[in-house]
Design a protein around this motif. Structure first.
Motif, PDB file in Angstrom:
ATOM      1  N   GLY A 191      72.668  66.114  16.459  1.00 55.68           N
ATOM      2  CA  GLY A 191      73.356  65.335  15.433  1.00 55.68           C
ATOM      3  C   GLY A 191      73.967  66.115  14.297  1.00 55.68           C
ATOM      4  O   GLY A 191      73.811  65.755  13.137  1.00 55.68           O
ATOM      5  N   GLY A 192      74.664  67.202  14.580  1.00 56.04           N
ATOM      6  CA  GLY A 192      75.387  67.909  13.528  1.00 56.04           C
ATOM      7  C   GLY A 192      74.543  68.931  12.801  1.00 56.04           C
ATOM      8  O   GLY A 192      73.393  69.203  13.146  1.00 56.04           O
ATOM      9  N   ASP A 193      75.113  69.493  11.739  1.00 55.32           N
ATOM     10  CA  ASP A 193      74.438  70.566  11.013  1.00 55.32           C
ATOM     11  C   ASP A 193      73.144  70.095  10.355  1.00 55.32           C
ATOM     12  O   ASP A 193      72.116  70.765  10.432  1.00 55.32           O
ATOM     13  CB  ASP A 193      75.375  71.140   9.955  1.00 55.32           C
ATOM     14  CG  ASP A 193      76.500  71.951  10.571  1.00 55.32           C
ATOM     15  OD1 ASP A 193      76.520  72.086  11.813  1.00 55.32           O
ATOM     16  OD2 ASP A 193      77.367  72.432   9.815  1.00 55.32           O
ATOM     17  N   ALA A 194      73.203  68.942   9.694  1.00 52.75           N
ATOM     18  CA  ALA A 194      71.988  68.411   9.051  1.00 52.75           C
ATOM     19  C   ALA A 194      70.940  68.106  10.104  1.00 52.75           C
ATOM     20  O   ALA A 194      69.741  68.349   9.912  1.00 52.75           O
ATOM     21  CB  ALA A 194      72.326  67.174   8.235  1.00 52.75           C
ATOM     22  N   GLY A 195      71.394  67.579  11.232  1.00 49.99           N
ATOM     23  CA  GLY A 195      70.469  67.271  12.312  1.00 49.99           C
ATOM     24  C   GLY A 195      69.831  68.522  12.884  1.00 49.99           C
ATOM     25  O   GLY A 195      68.644  68.532  13.230  1.00 49.99           O
ATOM     26  N   SER A 196      70.615  69.597  12.996  1.00 48.80           N
ATOM     27  CA  SER A 196      70.063  70.830  13.542  1.00 48.80           C
ATOM     28  C   SER A 196      68.985  71.403  12.624  1.00 48.80           C
ATOM     29  O   SER A 196      67.983  71.954  13.093  1.00 48.80           O
ATOM     30  CB  SER A 196      71.174  71.863  13.777  1.00 48.80           C
ATOM     31  OG  SER A 196      71.805  72.229  12.564  1.00 48.80           O
ATOM     32  N   LEU A 197      69.182  71.266  11.331  1.00 46.25           N
ATOM     33  CA  LEU A 197      68.163  71.709  10.381  1.00 46.25           C
ATOM     34  C   LEU A 197      66.887  70.893  10.565  1.00 46.25           C
ATOM     35  O   LEU A 197      65.786  71.440  10.641  1.00 46.25           O
ATOM     36  CB  LEU A 197      68.674  71.574   8.952  1.00 46.25           C
ATOM     37  CG  LEU A 197      67.642  71.814   7.837  1.00 46.25           C
ATOM     38  CD1 LEU A 197      67.025  73.188   7.953  1.00 46.25           C
ATOM     39  CD2 LEU A 197      68.288  71.625   6.469  1.00 46.25           C
ATOM     40  N   GLY A 198      67.039  69.569  10.659  1.00 45.80           N
ATOM     41  CA  GLY A 198      65.878  68.712  10.869  1.00 45.80           C
ATOM     42  C   GLY A 198      65.187  69.007  12.184  1.00 45.80           C
ATOM     43  O   GLY A 198      63.953  68.990  12.280  1.00 45.80           O
ATOM     44  N   PHE A 199      65.977  69.297  13.214  1.00 53.54           N
ATOM     45  CA  PHE A 199      65.423  69.596  14.531  1.00 53.54           C
ATOM     46  C   PHE A 199      64.600  70.877  14.483  1.00 53.54           C
ATOM     47  O   PHE A 199      63.515  70.959  15.077  1.00 53.54           O
ATOM     48  CB  PHE A 199      66.572  69.730  15.536  1.00 53.54           C
ATOM     49  CG  PHE A 199      66.247  69.198  16.899  1.00 53.54           C
ATOM     50  CD1 PHE A 199      66.087  67.840  17.102  1.00 53.54           C
ATOM     51  CD2 PHE A 199      66.111  70.057  17.976  1.00 53.54           C
ATOM     52  CE1 PHE A 199      65.804  67.339  18.357  1.00 53.54           C
ATOM     53  CE2 PHE A 199      65.817  69.570  19.229  1.00 53.54           C
ATOM     54  CZ  PHE A 199      65.659  68.207  19.430  1.00 53.54           C
TER      55      PHE A 199
END
Length: 338
Positions: free
Chosen positions: A183-191
């Motif tokens: 799910g995008g850059d923010a999602g990659s951080l959360g992942f």
């Protein structure tokens, strides 16, 4: 002051605090994203070739192996997946394919263009011949390289390869499913944070996305990686090669528009590594369709054949095959800057 008059002030204070909180998060997120991009740039270099700019990294010393990463990815994904080659005494040449990280899409959108650009990179590095390895959606560029430059290809290894003989599963293509899941850059951080805090949960999600195995297969695969420090570290590195997603987006979109290469016509010794439970690229039941490639199947593994039980078998088979068909070229890290 009456409660009726106090309420608007409380709501205003809450709103102000909320704005500050959002602002602080955005600032922290942008700092993380910038840091990731700077770190990626610090670990690679960009060279101007006739085809255009291409980013690459070199690790190890010994006979060179040119690695075409899958989608989404970048040079960092190739390094994350191929550490076993460096341990075995090979040198990893890991370019970012066009559209990924600092290699612009204009360097070559088609698999043939990407193979030609990679050949120019070998010329720049003064490497006359190399083993070629292609992962997933990077297999088409690897196949095209072997067809266009057979005299420069000592051996071709395709891992969980999407080809015209082994097409991806119907529905949403696996690379797009990965991007949607993150799910995008923010999602990659959360992942990444979730993977660090709850690795078994994220591994389970990865299994569901990449393997057609059942609950018992899922538990065995997850437990094997969680209990293996090297496997856990490799999984974290693979996840890191998906972040940030925005600097990999154009490459991903391009890969999904390109036709898959065919194994037909290959004259180079070729090894195809397949997981019997691969959900993304279901294994072909007809070995004849895979000729002239030699097939090495791992029945208990899915798309991520270099993780989990029997993954050492896959790595050993790749190493043995490359030793069987040597490039006859040895490069040292000291020559990288030349």
């Amino acid at each position: 002051m009456t409660p009726r008059r106090l309420l608007p002030r409380v709501l205003f204070l809450v709103a102000v605090l909320g704005i500050f909180a959002v602002g602080a998060y955005l600032a922290w997120f942008q700092s993380w994203r910038s840091g990731q991009i700077l770190d990626l740039a610090a670990r690679s270099e960009v060279v101007k070739l006739p085809a255009g700019d291409i980013e690459f990294a070199v690790r190890g010393s010994g006979e060179p192996v040119l690695v075409f990463h899958s989608a989404p990815g970048g040079y960092d994904q190739a390094l994350a997946l191929c550490g076993f080659l460096e341990d075995a005494g090979f040198q990893i040449l890991a370019p970012s394919r066009p559209g990924y990280l600092r290699t612009p899409l204009s360097t070559g959108p088609s698999p043939k263009n990407q193979a030609e650009a990679a050949a120019q990179l070998l010329e720049h590095l003064d490497i006359p011949k190399a083993g070629i390895l292609g992962f997933g959606w990077g297999a088409s560029a690897a196949i095209e390289f072997a067809k266009l430059f057979p005299d420069r290809t000592s051996a071709l290894v395709l891992v969980s390869a999407a080809t015209s003989e082994t097409p991806p599963a119907p529905g949403i293509p696996f690379p797009q499913a990965v991007a949607d899941k993150i799910g995008g850059d923010a999602g990659s951080l959360g992942f990444l944070k979730k993977a660090a805090n709850s690795p078994a949960e994220v591994l389970g999600a990865a299994f569901d996305l990449t393997s057609s195995g059942g609950p018992a297969d899922r538990s065995a695969w997850v437990d094997c990686i969680v209990q293996d420090p090297d496997g856990s570290d490799r999984f974290q590195e693979i996840l890191l090669s998906l972040a940030p997603m925005s600097v990999r987006k154009s490459g991903l979109e391009n890969d999904l528009q390109q036709p898959l290469a065919s194994l037909g016509g290959l004259k180079t010794p070729t090894l195809l590594i397949q997981g019997g439970l691969d959900k993304a690229v279901p294994p072909s039941a007809a070995r004849a369709r895979l000729a002239p490639a030699e097939l090495f199947s791992l029945p208990k593994l899915g798309h991520l054949v270099l993780l989990g039980q029997n993954a050492p078998d896959a790595a050993k088979r790749v190493v043995d095959f490359l030793h069987l068909h040597p490039a006859g070229v040895t490069r040292n890290e000291s020559s990288d800057a030349e």
